[in-house]
Design an enzyme around this catalytic site. Structure first.
Site, PDB file in Angstrom:
ATOM      1  N   ASP A  15      19.346  -7.486   9.771  1.00 59.22           N
ATOM      2  CA  ASP A  15      19.353  -6.538   8.650  1.00 59.22           C
ATOM      3  C   ASP A  15      18.030  -6.510   7.893  1.00 59.22           C
ATOM      4  O   ASP A  15      17.885  -5.810   6.894  1.00 59.22           O
ATOM      5  CB  ASP A  15      20.499  -6.867   7.680  1.00 59.22           C
ATOM      6  CG  ASP A  15      20.363  -8.266   7.085  1.00 59.22           C
ATOM      7  OD1 ASP A  15      19.381  -8.960   7.420  1.00 59.22           O
ATOM      8  OD2 ASP A  15      21.227  -8.652   6.282  1.00 59.22           O
ATOM      9  N   GLY A  16      17.060  -7.298   8.341  1.00 62.21           N
ATOM     10  CA  GLY A  16      15.735  -7.252   7.716  1.00 62.21           C
ATOM     11  C   GLY A  16      15.468  -8.367   6.724  1.00 62.21           C
ATOM     12  O   GLY A  16      14.351  -8.491   6.223  1.00 62.21           O
ATOM     13  N   GLU A  17      16.455  -9.196   6.432  1.00 63.25           N
ATOM     14  CA  GLU A  17      16.209 -10.299   5.497  1.00 63.25           C
ATOM     15  C   GLU A  17      15.380 -11.395   6.189  1.00 63.25           C
ATOM     16  O   GLU A  17      15.470 -11.584   7.399  1.00 63.25           O
ATOM     17  CB  GLU A  17      17.538 -10.880   5.006  1.00 63.25           C
ATOM     18  CG  GLU A  17      18.256  -9.920   4.069  1.00 63.25           C
ATOM     19  CD  GLU A  17      19.535 -10.504   3.477  1.00 63.25           C
ATOM     20  OE1 GLU A  17      19.912 -11.643   3.810  1.00 63.25           O
ATOM     21  OE2 GLU A  17      20.164  -9.792   2.662  1.00 63.25           O
ATOM     22  N   ARG A  74      -2.874  -3.416  -8.851  1.00 60.75           N
ATOM     23  CA  ARG A  74      -3.554  -2.244  -9.422  1.00 60.75           C
ATOM     24  C   ARG A  74      -2.776  -1.607 -10.574  1.00 60.75           C
ATOM     25  O   ARG A  74      -3.369  -1.007 -11.446  1.00 60.75           O
ATOM     26  CB  ARG A  74      -3.819  -1.198  -8.327  1.00 60.75           C
ATOM     27  CG  ARG A  74      -5.057  -1.531  -7.529  1.00 60.75           C
ATOM     28  CD  ARG A  74      -5.252  -0.582  -6.382  1.00 60.75           C
ATOM     29  NE  ARG A  74      -4.255  -0.774  -5.347  1.00 60.75           N
ATOM     30  CZ  ARG A  74      -4.166  -0.021  -4.254  1.00 60.75           C
ATOM     31  NH1 ARG A  74      -5.000   0.958  -4.073  1.00 60.75           N
ATOM     32  NH2 ARG A  74      -3.244  -0.267  -3.345  1.00 60.75           N
ATOM     33  N   LYS A 174     -15.640   7.604 -11.381  1.00 57.86           N
ATOM     34  CA  LYS A 174     -14.448   8.142 -10.714  1.00 57.86           C
ATOM     35  C   LYS A 174     -13.371   8.502 -11.732  1.00 57.86           C
ATOM     36  O   LYS A 174     -13.172   7.799 -12.702  1.00 57.86           O
ATOM     37  CB  LYS A 174     -13.904   7.082  -9.771  1.00 57.86           C
ATOM     38  CG  LYS A 174     -12.637   7.477  -9.064  1.00 57.86           C
ATOM     39  CD  LYS A 174     -12.255   6.486  -8.005  1.00 57.86           C
ATOM     40  CE  LYS A 174     -11.250   5.483  -8.499  1.00 57.86           C
ATOM     41  NZ  LYS A 174     -10.710   4.655  -7.435  1.00 57.86           N
ATOM     42  N   GLY A 207      -8.712   5.874   1.379  1.00 54.55           N
ATOM     43  CA  GLY A 207     -10.100   6.162   1.754  1.00 54.55           C
ATOM     44  C   GLY A 207     -10.727   7.255   0.904  1.00 54.55           C
ATOM     45  O   GLY A 207     -11.916   7.557   1.045  1.00 54.55           O
TER      46      GLY A 207
HETATM   47  C1  R5P Z   1      -9.133   1.476  -7.669  1.00 62.32           C
HETATM   48  O1  R5P Z   1      -9.545   1.531  -8.818  1.00 62.32           O
HETATM   49  C2  R5P Z   1      -9.721   0.601  -6.616  1.00 62.32           C
HETATM   50  O2  R5P Z   1     -10.843  -0.088  -7.052  1.00 62.32           O
HETATM   51  C3  R5P Z   1     -10.047   1.389  -5.362  1.00 62.32           C
HETATM   52  O3  R5P Z   1     -11.147   2.228  -5.619  1.00 62.32           O
HETATM   53  C4  R5P Z   1      -8.879   2.216  -4.926  1.00 62.32           C
HETATM   54  O4  R5P Z   1      -7.718   1.449  -4.892  1.00 62.32           O
HETATM   55  C5  R5P Z   1      -9.122   2.830  -3.596  1.00 62.32           C
HETATM   56  O5  R5P Z   1      -8.042   3.653  -3.257  1.00 62.32           O
HETATM   57  P1  R5P Z   1      -8.206   4.872  -2.262  1.00 62.32           P
HETATM   58  O6  R5P Z   1      -8.790   4.335  -0.998  1.00 62.32           O
HETATM   59  O7  R5P Z   1      -6.788   5.359  -2.059  1.00 62.32           O
HETATM   60  O8  R5P Z   1      -9.060   5.892  -2.924  1.00 62.32           O
END
Ligand code: R5P
Length: 280
Positions: A15-17, A74, A174, A207
Site C-alpha cells: 500500500d506504499g507505507e 522554500r 527576479k 528551470g
Molecule cells: C527560489 O527562490 C530558488 O532560489 C530557486 O531560484 C528556485 O527554486 C528555482 O525554481 P525554478 O527552477 O522552478 O525556477
C-alpha cells in the site's frame, strides 16, 4: 569520517507505507542518519522521521540528521493569507522525533532557518556547496568567469563563488507571480561581452529561473555560460529549457542524484561533522 557505516533495512508495503529496520549498534551511540529528501519528499521525510525515532527508542545518545537536500524549505514565509509554513512544520517534526542536530546544504534561506531554530529545540547547520561547485568549474575552463545570482536575496551565493573564480559577481532581479508562478527577471547591464559567466542558484526545479538568467547573460554577449546549482531537481522539461536558453554547461552536486551531479558533498559533510559536532 572513518566510522562504521550501517545500512538501514527498508522496503515498501504494497500500500506504499515504509518499513524500516535498524540492525546496527545504536544503544549509547551518537547516530548520524543520512537521508536526502529530494522527490519523493514525503516518503523520504517519513523514512527520516522513522529512522530518528527508532534510533532514539533503541537508546541512541545523540541523533544528527544529514538532509543534504532539505525539502519544503522554500515555503518559509506566508506570501498569501492562510498559507502553510512548511519549513516550520518540517522542523517541528524533526524536533519531535528526537533529532539534536540537522545538517543541510544550501537550504533556501539562512534567515528563515535561524528563525525556526529559535522556535524548535534542534541545532541547524546549513553548509554551502558553492565554493566546491566553483572549484570544479575553475578546473574546467571557467577560471576568471563572472558569477551571477538570479535573485538579489541569493547574492551571497555568487559572492562565495566569485571568491574562488575571481571574475567578479552581480545579480539580476527576479519576481515570481505568486498565483501563476510566472517568472519575470529584471536584467541589469553587465560588462560581460565575450566573457565566460556562471549562474549560481540553490535549486533548479522547473528551470524557469535559470533559463531567464542564462538568456539574460547570453543576450549581453557572454561567451560560455554555465548553469550551476546545488540541488538539481530538474522537473519536467527543465534541462531542455536551460539548454534552449543557451547554457553550455549544467553542473550540480549529488544532494539530488542526476546526470549533472559532478560535485560530491560527502567530504564537506564529513569534515563539518568531524570539526563541529564533537561526536567522532
Ligand atoms: C527560489 O527562490 C530558488 O532560489 C530557486 O531560484 C528556485 O527554486 C528555482 O525554481 P525554478 O527552477 O522552478 O525556477
Amino acid at each position: 569520517m572513518g566510522v562504521e557505516a550501517s545500512p538501514v533495512g527498508h522496503r515498501l508495503f504494497p500500500d506504499g507505507e515504509s518499513y524500516i529496520r535498524m540492525t546496527g549498534r545504536v544503544e549509547g551511540e551518537a547516530v548520524v542518519i543520512v537521508q536526502t529528501t529530494a522527490p519523493e519528499q514525503d516518503r523520504r521525510l517519513m523514512q527520516a522521521f522513522m529512522m530518528a525515532e527508532t534510533a532514539r527508542d533503541l537508546g541512541a545518545e545523540r541523533v544528527a540528521l544529514v538532509a543534504p537536500y532539505l525539502a519544503y524549505s522554500r515555503q518559509d514565509k506566508r506570501f498569501l493569507e492562510g498559507e502553510c509554513l512548511t519549513l516550520d512544520v518540517v522542523m517541528g517534526l524533526i524536533e519531535c522525533v528526537g533529532v539534536d542536530d540537522l545538517i543541510a546544504i544550501d537550504a533556501h534561506s539562512e534567515a528563515s532557518l535561524r528563525a525556526v531554530e529559535e522556535k524548535h529545540n534542534v541545532r541547524v547547520h546549513n553548509l554551502s556547496a558553492m565554493p566546491l561547485i566553483a572549484e570544479h568549474l575553475k578546473g574546467t575552463g571557467f577560471d576568471g568567469a563572472y558569477s551571477l545570482s538570479p535573485d538579489v536575496g541569493a547574492i551571497h551565493q555568487a559572492e562565495a563563488a566569485a571568491r574562488v573564480l575571481g571574475g567578479g559577481c552581480g545579480f539580476f532581479e527576479k519576481e515570481r507571480d505568486r498565483k501563476t508562478g510566472e517568472i519575470r527577471m529584471r536584467v541589469e547591464d553587465l560588462d560581460i561581452e565575450g566573457r565566460n559567466a556562471v549562474v549560481f542558484d540553490d535549486i533548479i526545479s522547473s528551470g524557469g529561473t535559470m533559463a531567464k538568467a542564462v538568456e539574460g547573460l547570453k543576450g549581453q554577449g557572454a561567451s560560455r555560460v554555465a548553469a550551476a546549482c546545488t540541488h538539481a531537481l530538474l522537473m519536467d522539461e527543465a534541462e531542455e529549457r536551460i539548454r534552449n536558453a543557451g547554457a553550455d554547461v549544467i553542473l550540480a552536486t549529488d544532494t539530488v542524484s542526476n546526470p549533472f551531479s559532478g560535485v560530491s558533498v560527502a567530504g564537506l559533510v564529513a569534515d563539518y561533522i568531524r570539526s563541529h559536532l564533537n561526536i567522532v
